[in-house]
Design an enzyme around this catalytic site. Structure first.
Site, PDB file in Angstrom:
ATOM      1  N   SER A  88       0.846  -1.192   0.000  1.00  0.00           N
ATOM      2  CA  SER A  88       0.000   0.000   0.000  1.00  0.00           C
ATOM      3  C   SER A  88       0.877   1.235   0.000  1.00  0.00           C
ATOM      4  CB  SER A  88      -0.881   0.012   1.258  1.00  0.00           C
ATOM      5  OG  SER A  88      -1.438   1.297   1.449  1.00  0.00           O
TER       6      SER A  88
ATOM      7  N   TYR B 128      -2.164  -0.167  10.898  1.00  0.00           N
ATOM      8  CA  TYR B 128      -2.230  -0.550   9.481  1.00  0.00           C
ATOM      9  C   TYR B 128      -0.985  -0.085   8.732  1.00  0.00           C
ATOM     10  CZ  TYR B 128      -4.030  -0.907   4.675  1.00  0.00           C
ATOM     11  OH  TYR B 128      -4.200  -1.207   3.347  1.00  0.00           O
TER      12      TYR B 128
END
Ligand SMILES: [Zn+2]
Length: 706
Positions: free
Chosen positions: A583, A596
């Site tokens: 990501s 995260y």
């Protein structure tokens, strides 16, 4: 009225009078109907094997006069799914007049080209080599099939005598000869010498049967095959036990699959020394009966009889000298033991080629075995794709049936090696191979994608399947996985994929998925770590539980799946690809993202560490960094999207456009964009890249890799 069905025990009587009545008067429709019924019962013919025909009057577009036309299955295809477009239609008189220009058996291949001058229907499929076999016989409807029960008799040492005995002279006999113009003339000769026969047995090959109508041909074919099968059944175990009796006993089912899964990647590696191969495994009872028997060592090296069988299975199988229960966990030791067996096989094949080749023979092809037998465990087959590997297994089972029958009534004989070679390296066969479409970029590759029941994962799986890869779908959501399976079955067919329920935090489920890959396809070449979830919370709200699940799924999951796949890739020794879907957040810092974002950063660095460690195995590890892929995403379905929308003060449905605006290119990022990036890494153009990051985010300057 339906008593006729009951007289058949060994074949299926499927004729439906109503359906046939609706086709009355259209002989071609009746031919297709009959062909599909015959092809639906694999006891009547092998997949793609045999052909059917009819002759009827039709108007000649040149003269307007009624003239006799033959419709016959064209080159390729299977009678079970035959349609009008699969037929070749030829003028019968023109085809027969070719005898005037026929120069003899050495020139018979040249006749194939001339069949094109006999074509009546310009939309015809190319006429096959078997065309004259139908054309020179006078019958209106003809079936040429490869039933195991008939070939068993045709391949028995005294098959001719046995045929005479069973059918009291009503079935003729033509000795083995390669199909072609000359064999067509031989069939006609056999009929002229034996007027009134109902069929002809072709030595080592198959059966011809016929009738005046589609139905008469159908029933004649069934009756002849039924009688052959009855005769075999009466003889199994009579003179001696089947295949000389059991030499060893099989492992139990679970243990068989365990051994097969453990061995398959090693075998795949050996079999791929020339071209990357895909595997198939079966422990069918008919296979076990054969490979566990005393006669295995006598029969296996003889090879198969029917040309269809050995074109698909090669001259003979490789029989492994490994005990069923042996410990196969030491890969290095196992490879050292197997290497000489493969070397011997390749040398045997080279010698077969050298002794049989003609001056104009095509160059030698891949010398590796197609069929590998592991007594007590089962049969592996390897080919360029899954369907071909599976069909090779089916054909070897046909060959086993033939050997079993022939041995029960007499003695099995295989085709002489020179005859086998003449078929395998037939110039017409070579031309067929040359016409095959070029393989796709991922043909022969096996890809496992985690979290592939939806969103990005499914898009990657589809892209890879489109490019020819075999897919292992895996997901922790069984309902979603079932839906994806249905979708793949419809879109790509059953050979294109396997599936496995997998939670990436469970090592036992990961092992299970790798086993599925090994049993379904022989191993794994590409692993995409895509499974994930996201939690966006401030430091004070972020719980320990949130932290653990993020790190378990994203970081530990990526590690465990990679670790498990590496052991298979090393067994194969064919290199490999690990693609990690990370990501932008691995590089960009923002609020409410501690768990995260740091887990994503760990995934990124883990990828680089793995790349550094696995380079010497030619295993590449690369990263794709998406951002804001919303379509079909489970992550974005719930609270996360609402949370982000709230944070930016926009409506949930406006989020994609909102995110697009933040990018340099003003683009909405779709799952397919991520799939394309994965293909870029694995499709062959970037084979010299590892440890890389590819951003697919529409351009986010903060996410640039430094
Ligand atoms: Zn045939």
């Amino acid at each position: 009225m339906k008593t006729i069905e009951k007289q058949f025990k060994n074949v299926s009587y499927l004729w439906d009078e109503q359906k046939a009545a609706a086709l009355a008067g259209d002989e071609v429709a009746l031919l297709i109907y009959r062909s599909n019924l015959l092809g639906a019962d694999l006891r009547l013919t092998n997949y793609g094997g045999g052909n059917t025909s009819c002759k009827a009057l039709a108007k000649d577009p040149l003269t307007g006069k009624e003239t006799e036309i033959m419709w016959v299955k064209g080159s390729g295809g299977d009678i079970g799914t035959l349609k009008r477009s699969g037929l070749a239609a030829l003028y019968v008189d023109r085809l027969r007049s070719l005898t005037n220009v026929y120069r003899g058996i050495d020139a018979e291949d040249a006749m194939v080209e001339l069949f094109n001058h006999c074509i009546y229907d310009l939309a015809s499929k190319a006429p096959s080599i078997d065309t004259p076999l139908h054309g020179f016989l006078p019958f209106k409807h003809i079936d040429h099939l490869h039933p195991d029960a008939a070939i068993a008799i045709a391949a028995a040492k005294d098959g001719k005598k046995i045929t005479q005995e069973i059918f009291h002279g009503t079935i003729g006999w033509v000795e083995w000869q390669r199909p072609g113009f000359d064999l067509g003339l031989k069939l006609k000769q056999c009929l002229d010498d034996n007027p009134g026969i109902r069929g002809i047995m072709l030595g080592s090959h198959g059966l011809f049967t016929w009738g005046d109508t589609a139905y008469e041909s159908y029933i004649n074919t069934l009756e002849v095959i039924e009688r052959c099968a009855d005769y075999l059944n009466d003889n199994y175990g009579k003179k001696k036990p089947v295949f000389g009796g059991n030499k060893i006993t099989s492992l139990d089912k679970a243990k068989r699959l365990e051994q097969a899964a453990s061995l398959a990647p090693v075998l795949r590696g050996f079999c791929s020394s020339h071209t990357r191969m895909v595997g198939h495994f079966t422990d069918d009872d008919r296979v076990l009966e054969f490979i566990n028997s005393n006669d295995l060592t006598k029969l296996a090296p003889m090879g198969t009889s029917c040309p269809d069988h050995f074109l698909r299975t090669k001259i003979s199988p490789l029989v492994l000298d490994i005990k069923p229960h042996e410990d196969l966990s030491e890969t290095k030791e196992l490879k050292e033991r197997l290497a000489p067996a493969f070397e011997d096989y390749r040398n045997m094949y080279q010698e077969y080629y050298n002794t049989c080749k003609h001056v104009n023979s095509p160059a030698i092809r891949d010398a590796n075995p197609v069929v590998i037998l592991y007594p007590g465990v089962g049969m592996f087959t390897f080919a360029k794709d899954k369907q071909t590997a599976r069909v090779a297994a089916e054909f070897y089972i046909n060959a086993i049936n033939v050997m079993k029958g022939a041995e029960a009534i007499s003695e099995y004989t295989s085709l002489p090696r020179q005859e086998a070679f003449n078929i395998e390296y037939w110039l017409l066969e070579e031309a067929k191979l040359q016409r095959m479409p070029k393989p796709k970029a991922l043909s022969g590759k096996i890809a496992l994608i985690t979290g592939s029941a939806g969103g990005i994962g499914k898009a990657i799986a589809k892209k890879f399947a489109d490019e020819g890869a075999c897919i292992i779908l895996s997901d922790n959501d069984s309902n979603r996985l079932k839906e994806a399976e249905e979708e793949f079955k419809k879109q790509y067919g059953k050979d294109a994929f396997a599936s496995s329920l997998m939670d990436v935090t469970s090592s036992s489920q990961i092992e299970g998925s790798m086993k599925v890959a090994a049993l379904a396809f022989g191993g794994v070449d590409i692993v995409v770590n895509n499974a994930g979830l996201s939690i966006s919370k401030s430091i004070e709200d972020h719980t320990e539980k949130d932290w653990d699940i993020l790190y378990d799924v994203l970081v530990k999951g990526q590690f465990l799946v990679t670790q498990s796949s590496i052991s298979i890739m090393r067994k194969q020794a064919l290199g490999g690809d690990v693609i990690n879907i990370v990501s932008k957040n691995a590089l960009v810092s923002g609020p409410n993202n501690a768990g995260y974002g740091s887990a994503k950063a760990a995934q990124l660095h883990l990828s680089r560490l793995n790349a550094a460690e696995l380079g010497s195995d030619k295993i590449r590890v690369n990263v794709v960094n998406p951002d804001a892929v919303i379509a079909d995403s489970k992550i974005w379905a719930g609270a996360w999207a609402e949370g982000r929308a709230k944070a930016y003060n926009v409506k949930v449905e406006d989020l994609p456009a909102f995110y697009a605006k933040r990018t340099l290119l003003n683009e909405i990022i779709l799952p397919e964009d991520i799939a394309n990036a994965c293909f870029a890494f694995t499709g062959g153009l970037l084979n010299k890249s590892t440890g890389n990051v590819l951003n697919v985010d529409g351009g986010v300057a903060m996410g640039f890799v430094r």
